[in-house]
Write an enzyme that holds these catalytic residues in place. Structure first.
Site, PDB file in Angstrom:
ATOM      1  N   LYS A  54       2.521  13.923  -0.113  1.00 30.38           N
ATOM      2  CA  LYS A  54       1.729  14.304   1.076  1.00 30.38           C
ATOM      3  C   LYS A  54       1.492  15.816   1.116  1.00 30.38           C
ATOM      4  O   LYS A  54       0.371  16.267   1.311  1.00 30.38           O
ATOM      5  CB  LYS A  54       2.474  13.865   2.338  1.00 30.38           C
ATOM      6  CG  LYS A  54       1.981  14.524   3.605  1.00 30.38           C
ATOM      7  CD  LYS A  54       2.727  14.074   4.846  1.00 30.38           C
ATOM      8  CE  LYS A  54       3.980  14.859   5.172  1.00 30.38           C
ATOM      9  NZ  LYS A  54       3.779  16.123   5.899  1.00 30.38           N
ATOM     10  N   ASN A  55       2.558  16.596   0.910  1.00 31.35           N
ATOM     11  CA  ASN A  55       2.428  18.041   1.108  1.00 31.35           C
ATOM     12  C   ASN A  55       1.721  18.740  -0.053  1.00 31.35           C
ATOM     13  O   ASN A  55       1.441  19.929   0.022  1.00 31.35           O
ATOM     14  CB  ASN A  55       3.797  18.668   1.386  1.00 31.35           C
ATOM     15  CG  ASN A  55       4.303  18.270   2.763  1.00 31.35           C
ATOM     16  OD1 ASN A  55       3.554  17.725   3.580  1.00 31.35           O
ATOM     17  ND2 ASN A  55       5.579  18.515   3.025  1.00 31.35           N
ATOM     18  N   CYS A 108       5.561  22.791  17.449  1.00 31.62           N
ATOM     19  CA  CYS A 108       5.797  21.354  17.377  1.00 31.62           C
ATOM     20  C   CYS A 108       7.287  21.112  17.536  1.00 31.62           C
ATOM     21  O   CYS A 108       8.059  22.051  17.760  1.00 31.62           O
ATOM     22  CB  CYS A 108       5.231  20.748  16.094  1.00 31.62           C
ATOM     23  SG  CYS A 108       6.289  20.992  14.679  1.00 31.62           S
ATOM     24  N   ARG A 151       6.435  27.521  14.831  1.00 37.68           N
ATOM     25  CA  ARG A 151       5.450  27.437  13.763  1.00 37.68           C
ATOM     26  C   ARG A 151       4.276  28.417  13.898  1.00 37.68           C
ATOM     27  O   ARG A 151       3.117  28.011  14.023  1.00 37.68           O
ATOM     28  CB  ARG A 151       4.962  25.988  13.613  1.00 37.68           C
ATOM     29  CG  ARG A 151       6.134  25.026  13.518  1.00 37.68           C
ATOM     30  CD  ARG A 151       5.751  23.682  12.996  1.00 37.68           C
ATOM     31  NE  ARG A 151       5.479  23.700  11.589  1.00 37.68           N
ATOM     32  CZ  ARG A 151       5.337  22.603  10.845  1.00 37.68           C
ATOM     33  NH1 ARG A 151       5.451  21.429  11.402  1.00 37.68           N
ATOM     34  NH2 ARG A 151       5.081  22.690   9.563  1.00 37.68           N
ATOM     35  N   PRO A 152       4.580  29.716  13.873  1.00 35.07           N
ATOM     36  CA  PRO A 152       3.507  30.719  13.966  1.00 35.07           C
ATOM     37  C   PRO A 152       2.608  30.739  12.718  1.00 35.07           C
ATOM     38  O   PRO A 152       2.974  30.179  11.687  1.00 35.07           O
ATOM     39  CB  PRO A 152       4.270  32.043  14.087  1.00 35.07           C
ATOM     40  CG  PRO A 152       5.602  31.782  13.447  1.00 35.07           C
ATOM     41  CD  PRO A 152       5.901  30.317  13.653  1.00 35.07           C
ATOM     42  N   ASP A 175       1.179  33.868  11.826  1.00 33.62           N
ATOM     43  CA  ASP A 175       0.942  35.303  11.663  1.00 33.62           C
ATOM     44  C   ASP A 175       0.786  35.729  10.196  1.00 33.62           C
ATOM     45  O   ASP A 175      -0.026  36.592   9.873  1.00 33.62           O
ATOM     46  CB  ASP A 175       2.062  36.107  12.341  1.00 33.62           C
ATOM     47  CG  ASP A 175       3.448  35.694  11.861  1.00 33.62           C
ATOM     48  OD1 ASP A 175       3.683  34.485  11.715  1.00 33.62           O
ATOM     49  OD2 ASP A 175       4.288  36.572  11.601  1.00 33.62           O
ATOM     50  N   ASP A 221      13.194  19.488   4.422  1.00 33.09           N
ATOM     51  CA  ASP A 221      12.617  18.160   4.663  1.00 33.09           C
ATOM     52  C   ASP A 221      13.549  17.025   4.235  1.00 33.09           C
ATOM     53  O   ASP A 221      13.201  15.844   4.384  1.00 33.09           O
ATOM     54  CB  ASP A 221      11.254  18.034   3.949  1.00 33.09           C
ATOM     55  CG  ASP A 221      10.210  18.938   4.582  1.00 33.09           C
ATOM     56  OD1 ASP A 221      10.447  19.429   5.700  1.00 33.09           O
ATOM     57  OD2 ASP A 221       9.156  19.168   3.958  1.00 33.09           O
ATOM     58  N   ILE A 228      15.474  27.068   7.904  1.00 34.68           N
ATOM     59  CA  ILE A 228      14.013  27.228   7.884  1.00 34.68           C
ATOM     60  C   ILE A 228      13.409  27.046   9.280  1.00 34.68           C
ATOM     61  O   ILE A 228      12.612  27.857   9.728  1.00 34.68           O
ATOM     62  CB  ILE A 228      13.355  26.232   6.892  1.00 34.68           C
ATOM     63  CG1 ILE A 228      13.961  26.370   5.488  1.00 34.68           C
ATOM     64  CG2 ILE A 228      11.824  26.412   6.851  1.00 34.68           C
ATOM     65  CD1 ILE A 228      13.712  27.666   4.766  1.00 34.68           C
ATOM     66  N   ARG A 235       3.111   8.960   9.138  1.00 28.96           N
ATOM     67  CA  ARG A 235       2.494  10.219   8.703  1.00 28.96           C
ATOM     68  C   ARG A 235       2.906  10.575   7.281  1.00 28.96           C
ATOM     69  O   ARG A 235       2.186  11.274   6.574  1.00 28.96           O
ATOM     70  CB  ARG A 235       2.933  11.365   9.622  1.00 28.96           C
ATOM     71  CG  ARG A 235       2.503  11.175  11.045  1.00 28.96           C
ATOM     72  CD  ARG A 235       2.873  12.372  11.854  1.00 28.96           C
ATOM     73  NE  ARG A 235       2.227  13.555  11.290  1.00 28.96           N
ATOM     74  CZ  ARG A 235       2.353  14.765  11.772  1.00 28.96           C
ATOM     75  NH1 ARG A 235       3.110  14.977  12.803  1.00 28.96           N
ATOM     76  NH2 ARG A 235       1.730  15.774  11.214  1.00 28.96           N
TER      77      ARG A 235
HETATM   78  C1  EPZ Z   1       5.565  23.156   4.937  1.00 28.13           C
HETATM   79  O1  EPZ Z   1       5.311  23.570   6.266  1.00 28.13           O
HETATM   80  C2  EPZ Z   1       5.739  21.641   4.975  1.00 28.13           C
HETATM   81  N1  EPZ Z   1       4.488  21.064   5.494  1.00 28.13           N
HETATM   82  C3  EPZ Z   1       6.906  21.268   5.861  1.00 28.13           C
HETATM   83  O2  EPZ Z   1       7.098  19.861   5.769  1.00 28.13           O
HETATM   84  C4  EPZ Z   1       8.172  21.972   5.340  1.00 28.13           C
HETATM   85  O3  EPZ Z   1       9.243  21.727   6.221  1.00 28.13           O
HETATM   86  C5  EPZ Z   1       7.928  23.476   5.218  1.00 28.13           C
HETATM   87  O4  EPZ Z   1       6.753  23.751   4.423  1.00 28.13           O
HETATM   88  C6  EPZ Z   1       9.100  24.208   4.588  1.00 28.13           C
HETATM   89  O5  EPZ Z   1       9.360  23.679   3.312  1.00 28.13           O
HETATM   90  C7  EPZ Z   1       3.451  20.881   4.697  1.00 28.13           C
HETATM   91  O6  EPZ Z   1       3.499  21.183   3.510  1.00 28.13           O
HETATM   92  C8  EPZ Z   1       2.249  20.232   5.288  1.00 28.13           C
HETATM   93  P1  EPZ Z   1       6.268  27.375   6.115  1.00 28.13           P
HETATM   94  P2  EPZ Z   1       4.732  25.012   6.563  1.00 28.13           P
HETATM   95  O7  EPZ Z   1       5.022  28.137   6.433  1.00 28.13           O
HETATM   96  O8  EPZ Z   1       3.872  25.437   5.450  1.00 28.13           O
HETATM   97  C9  EPZ Z   1       7.840  30.699   9.181  1.00 28.13           C
HETATM   98  C10 EPZ Z   1       7.310  17.643   6.544  1.00 28.13           C
HETATM   99  O9  EPZ Z   1       8.262  17.057   7.112  1.00 28.13           O
HETATM  100  N2  EPZ Z   1       6.444  31.150   9.256  1.00 28.13           N
HETATM  101  O10 EPZ Z   1       6.819  27.428   4.735  1.00 28.13           O
HETATM  102  O11 EPZ Z   1       4.175  25.002   7.925  1.00 28.13           O
HETATM  103  C11 EPZ Z   1       8.022  29.335   9.843  1.00 28.13           C
HETATM  104  O12 EPZ Z   1       8.158  29.432  11.246  1.00 28.13           O
HETATM  105  C12 EPZ Z   1       6.894  19.050   6.942  1.00 28.13           C
HETATM  106  O13 EPZ Z   1       6.641  17.121   5.632  1.00 28.13           O
HETATM  107  C13 EPZ Z   1       6.162  32.303   9.967  1.00 28.13           C
HETATM  108  O14 EPZ Z   1       7.048  32.941  10.555  1.00 28.13           O
HETATM  109  O15 EPZ Z   1       6.097  25.845   6.560  1.00 28.13           O
HETATM  110  C14 EPZ Z   1       9.260  28.807   9.126  1.00 28.13           C
HETATM  111  O16 EPZ Z   1      10.390  29.335   9.749  1.00 28.13           O
HETATM  112  C15 EPZ Z   1       7.589  19.548   8.190  1.00 28.13           C
HETATM  113  N3  EPZ Z   1       4.857  32.714  10.025  1.00 28.13           N
HETATM  114  C16 EPZ Z   1       9.143  29.400   7.715  1.00 28.13           C
HETATM  115  O17 EPZ Z   1       8.200  30.488   7.830  1.00 28.13           O
HETATM  116  C17 EPZ Z   1       3.848  32.062   9.387  1.00 28.13           C
HETATM  117  O18 EPZ Z   1       2.684  32.501   9.459  1.00 28.13           O
HETATM  118  C18 EPZ Z   1       8.616  28.423   6.653  1.00 28.13           C
HETATM  119  O19 EPZ Z   1       7.399  27.853   7.117  1.00 28.13           O
HETATM  120  C19 EPZ Z   1       4.150  30.888   8.660  1.00 28.13           C
HETATM  121  C20 EPZ Z   1       5.465  30.465   8.617  1.00 28.13           C
END
Ligand code: EPZ
Length: 430
Positions: free
Chosen positions: A22-23, A124, A129-130, A132, A314, A336, A407
């Protein structure tokens, strides 16, 4: 809303075919927006998150064709995406709120057209989930960004330009978005502290087939030399490491033996090492992994989630379900997401002994048995953790809010039933 009913106690034995990831599929679908030519993706998992992103692409003007294929006894879907012209440059709230990864359209649409409007997804269940990092990076590439009425409005009338970007965190989403945007930017972009998840490697493989110039796959520094145009391509989506890890735990918790067909052991090093330390026999084959827990004396282990190749967040909830019945104590640390222990109260309703300390760590003390209960979870992986608990609980567990599972787990009941689980979906009108 559908429910899942599980009667616990069956040992699971047999083979489970692992679906496309999926991801990986989500950013690959968005990458098709970078070209006017067709992009064909096979091994597409049939999941509601995929349907949600497809619906957004249809809204933007993409033509989508779907084909079902029969391969080695299982059906697989192939989708062809073609966006000759955009009919809209707006990703509306209704689409983004259903599926946050809709934000993957941001980089490609901006890079190809010079304008995009994306509803901000908001937080969520698992965290704030920012976005930035995505937005600051696009600004460094020359985009003008404004937040207006809940939307990100991004402009790059003269096109994006290459930049040297250092991510403050190795964000998966930001790495994919900026990687896609940089393929059509003028000049070179360097991303430092890029995420290294296998799904990013899959995206790089597709982009390179489309004509992008990218160096540094599977490392934390990516160099992208922008090109003026990308072409169509064909690509097979890699197998889902999180689905594979989840079914590995199903074998472990039921003390059974399951062969995960198609799974790539290399993508699961950290979780497989924990299973080995728990006395479970893992056999890595070229195109599968065999998880044999029939003689295992399950003993608790500490896990700490981290960016890849660390232990995946995950799989944290599913491992916690396993720890509830392992000997001794296990410490689970979530690094995370700031709110990813929502499965804890539900597991405790089934008899688990868990103490949460702050919002990042939990001590799990193994109990002899879990007992069935009606349960519900607030996210995808937490819901699977409850299914795992139901597989060994005394009595009949009802898992509510099955839409979370839909999902991310293709044919969940079918796959578990085939290896011996007593599981069924109870259809109920919404
Ligand atoms: C991806 O989410 C996955 N989703 C998530 O899987 C997974 O938990 C996550 O990566 C971490 O491995 C998809 O691939 C669709 P990140 P993503 O940006 O990309 C912070 C599932 O169950 N952050 O790597 O949204 C954030 O808050 C889902 O399949 C910022 O601060 O995660 C987090 O603490 C849930 N600013 C960390 O980084 C930003 O602009 C990692 O988030 C972006 C992220």
């Amino acid at each position: 809303m559908d429910k899942i009913k599980i009667r616990g106690g069956n040992q699971l034995n047999g083979k489970i075919h692992i679906s496309g990831a999926k991801n990986a599929a989500l950013p690959l679908i968005a990458a098709s927006l970078l070209t006017s030519e067709p992009v064909t993706l096979s091994n597409m998992p049939i999941l509601s998150d995929i349907t949600s992103l497809n619906n957004l692409l249809l809204e933007l003007g993409t033509k989508i064709e779907q084909k079902e294929e029969q391969k080695k006894g299982h059906t697989s879907e192939t989708y062809t995406y073609q966006t000759r012209n955009f009919t809209s440059l707006v990703a509306p709230y209704d689409f983004v709120r259903k599926m946050r990864a809709s934000y993957y359209v941001l980089g490609p649409v901006l890079a190809r057209t010079g304008h995009v409007e994306l509803s901000l997804p908001g937080g969520c269940a698992i965290g704030a989930r920012p976005m930035d990092i995505h937005l600051n990076s696009l600004e460094q590439m020359g985009a003008q960004i404004e937040i207006k009425n809940g939307y990100v409005v991004a402009d790059a009338k003269k096109g994006l330009k290459g930049a040297h970007i250092i991510f403050p965190k190795a964000s998966v989403g930001a790495t994919c978005n900026i990687l896609m945007a940089a393929t059509l930017a003028k000049g070179a972009t360097i991303i430092e502290n890029a995420a290294q998840e296998p799904e990013i490697g899959d995206l790089i493989d597709l982009l390179v087939k489309m004509g992008a110039k990218i160096e540094g796959k599977n490392t934390s520094v990516l160099k992208i030399e922008g090109v003026s145009k990308l072409n169509g391509a064909e690509h097979t989506i890699l197998p889902d490491r999180i689905e594979a890890g989840s079914y590995a735990i199903a074998a472990a918790i039921t003390k059974g033996k399951i062969e995960l067909e198609g799974a790539i052991a290399d993508h699961l090093k950290a979780p497989l090492n924990i299973l080995r330390a728990m006395d479970i026999k893992i056999t890595e084959k070229e195109n599968s992994i065999i998880v044999d827990a029939r003689n295992a004396d399950l003993q608790g282990q500490d896990i700490m989630t981290d960016y890849y190749p660390g232990f995946p967040t995950d799989l944290q909830a599913q491992f916690m379900a396993l720890m509830t019945v392992a000997g001794g104590a296990s410490m689970v640390t979530e690094n995370i997401w700031e709110n990813r222990f929502m499965h804890v109260p539900e597991l405790m309703r089934m008899g688990a002994n868990i103490n949460v300390h702050g919002h990042a760590s939990a001590i799990v003390r193994g109990v002899k048995k879990l007992s069935a209960a009606p349960v519900m979870a607030t996210d995808l992986r937490a819901s699977f953790a409850l299914v795992l608990a139901g597989l060994i609980a005394d009595g009949e567990t009802i898992v509510n809010r099955v839409y979370h599972l839909d999902r991310g787990y293709e044919k969940l009941e079918e796959k578990l039933k085939a290896v011996g689980a007593d599981i069924e979906r109870i259809k109920e009108p919404d």
